[in-house]
Scaffold this motif. Sequence first.
Motif, short mmCIF file in Angstrom:
data_model
loop_
_atom_site.label_atom_id
_atom_site.label_comp_id
_atom_site.label_asym_id
_atom_site.label_seq_id
_atom_site.Cartn_x
_atom_site.Cartn_y
_atom_site.Cartn_z
N PRO A 117 -5.87 -6.35 3.55
CA PRO A 117 -5.68 -7.77 3.77
C PRO A 117 -5.10 -8.18 5.11
N LYS A 118 -4.57 -7.24 5.85
CA LYS A 118 -3.92 -7.61 7.12
C LYS A 118 -4.54 -6.87 8.29
N ALA A 119 -4.66 -7.57 9.40
CA ALA A 119 -5.18 -6.94 10.61
C ALA A 119 -4.11 -6.02 11.20
N GLY A 120 -4.55 -5.04 11.95
CA GLY A 120 -3.63 -4.12 12.60
C GLY A 120 -3.89 -2.69 12.20
N SER A 121 -2.91 -1.83 12.41
CA SER A 121 -3.04 -0.41 12.08
C SER A 121 -2.42 -0.12 10.72
N TRP A 122 -3.09 0.73 9.97
CA TRP A 122 -2.60 1.19 8.68
C TRP A 122 -2.54 2.72 8.71
N LEU A 131 -3.62 12.60 -11.23
CA LEU A 131 -3.44 11.22 -11.71
C LEU A 131 -4.78 10.68 -12.19
N ASP A 132 -5.54 11.54 -12.87
CA ASP A 132 -6.82 11.17 -13.47
C ASP A 132 -7.92 10.83 -12.48
N THR A 133 -7.82 11.33 -11.28
CA THR A 133 -8.89 11.16 -10.31
C THR A 133 -8.83 12.36 -9.38
N TYR A 134 -9.79 12.46 -8.46
CA TYR A 134 -9.80 13.62 -7.57
C TYR A 134 -9.04 13.37 -6.27
N ALA A 135 -8.58 12.16 -6.06
CA ALA A 135 -7.77 11.89 -4.86
C ALA A 135 -7.05 10.57 -5.05
N HIS A 136 -5.84 10.53 -4.56
CA HIS A 136 -5.01 9.32 -4.64
C HIS A 136 -4.71 8.86 -3.22
N LEU A 137 -5.07 7.62 -2.92
CA LEU A 137 -4.85 7.12 -1.56
C LEU A 137 -3.90 5.94 -1.54
N THR A 138 -3.00 5.97 -0.58
CA THR A 138 -2.04 4.89 -0.39
C THR A 138 -1.98 4.57 1.09
N ALA A 139 -1.87 3.29 1.43
CA ALA A 139 -1.84 2.89 2.84
C ALA A 139 -0.65 1.99 3.11
N PHE A 140 -0.10 2.10 4.33
CA PHE A 140 1.04 1.29 4.74
C PHE A 140 0.72 0.63 6.08
N HIS A 141 1.06 -0.64 6.19
CA HIS A 141 0.75 -1.44 7.37
C HIS A 141 1.83 -1.27 8.44
N GLU A 142 1.40 -0.98 9.65
CA GLU A 142 2.35 -0.81 10.74
C GLU A 142 3.12 -2.11 10.98
N GLY A 143 4.42 -2.00 11.09
CA GLY A 143 5.24 -3.17 11.39
C GLY A 143 6.02 -3.65 10.18
N ASP A 144 5.32 -4.26 9.19
CA ASP A 144 6.05 -4.81 8.04
C ASP A 144 6.09 -3.87 6.84
N LEU A 145 5.33 -2.76 6.88
CA LEU A 145 5.31 -1.75 5.82
C LEU A 145 4.70 -2.26 4.52
N ALA A 146 3.81 -3.26 4.61
CA ALA A 146 3.09 -3.69 3.42
C ALA A 146 2.34 -2.49 2.86
N ILE A 147 2.24 -2.41 1.56
CA ILE A 147 1.61 -1.25 0.92
C ILE A 147 0.30 -1.66 0.25
N ILE A 192 -4.20 -2.79 -4.62
CA ILE A 192 -4.95 -3.93 -4.42
C ILE A 192 -4.95 -3.87 -2.95
N LEU A 193 -5.00 -2.95 -2.28
CA LEU A 193 -4.76 -2.75 -0.90
C LEU A 193 -4.72 -4.09 -0.25
N GLY A 194 -4.11 -4.55 0.17
CA GLY A 194 -3.96 -5.85 0.63
C GLY A 194 -3.21 -6.42 -0.44
N ILE A 195 -3.34 -5.80 -1.47
CA ILE A 195 -2.63 -5.85 -2.70
C ILE A 195 -2.62 -7.18 -3.28
N THR A 196 -3.19 -7.89 -3.49
CA THR A 196 -3.12 -9.09 -4.25
C THR A 196 -4.50 -9.18 -4.66
#
Length: 303
Positions: free
Chosen positions: A276-281, A235-251, A13-17
Amino acid sequence: MSIVTRSRRSLLILGITAATGLLAAACGSGSPGSSGMSGMDHGTMPASSSMPARDGMSGMDDMPTGDGLAAESAGFRFVPTTTSVPAGQGTSFTFRITGADGRPVTAFEPDQTKLMHFYLIRSDLAGFQHIHPTMAGDGTWTAPLAAATPGTYRAYASFITKDASGKPVPLVLSQGVTVPGTPETVPLPSPSTTAQADGYGLSLSSNRFMTGMRQDLTVTVSKDGKPVTDLQPYLDTYAHLTAFHEGDLAIAHLHPHGTAEGDHGGPELKFEVMLPKAGSWRVFLQFQTGGVLHTAAVTVTVG
């Protein structure tokens, strides 16, 4: 930050919610190596039951909620047997998911073909691992970790279980983990629209996104200057993407468009992103060719 029909394509839910994130995977030594390790479904990279997709996207209805920074949610808790792992050597990381009664949960639903997704990343967004643990009959999960360098990390468990009424509960929970020793902090790479992994080049249509807004992202894969068209389902797709937020490590996770059918994916991969959050991911993108898992990482900015 890194350079897979599925249940939900989640976390992100990148921003995840509400939404979605990006790329996946890597083990840092300040960085370890960038390819997937033999026999493990996880990628390492230098620090520097599936269900049908709906509306061309994967599992929109069953995405984990929250930013992944809580150890407990909806009555379920992520309980590691230890919060410290040795430096410089592979090891097994064990944990349980417990319910409101404190007892281990043993019933899980497939999410992107797996019952559990485990992630590990260092506080400087290096040393990332994505693993699919196995569960014993007593509810104990075992994740085979690749060697990690000293520093503070966060471990995440992403899964789908059911509440007392039988309703699916998609969650991503996490706990802090320490690897003893003197850490060598790796500066976060500058935002870019390109990334590399094992001789493959990835080009992003954008590296800037607006907070909380749904935006399309196209990733083009090439090798030796030629378009890649032999991506295999992962994982049933051609690419799996995950992102982490600099500082608090939100996923956060990203939703790919379309479905994977046969070993002929690429060169363009399309995703819907909402951070969902400003900054670098730091975004990690994992893809597979010839039975080998590749991981690329890239930094993007959210304003």
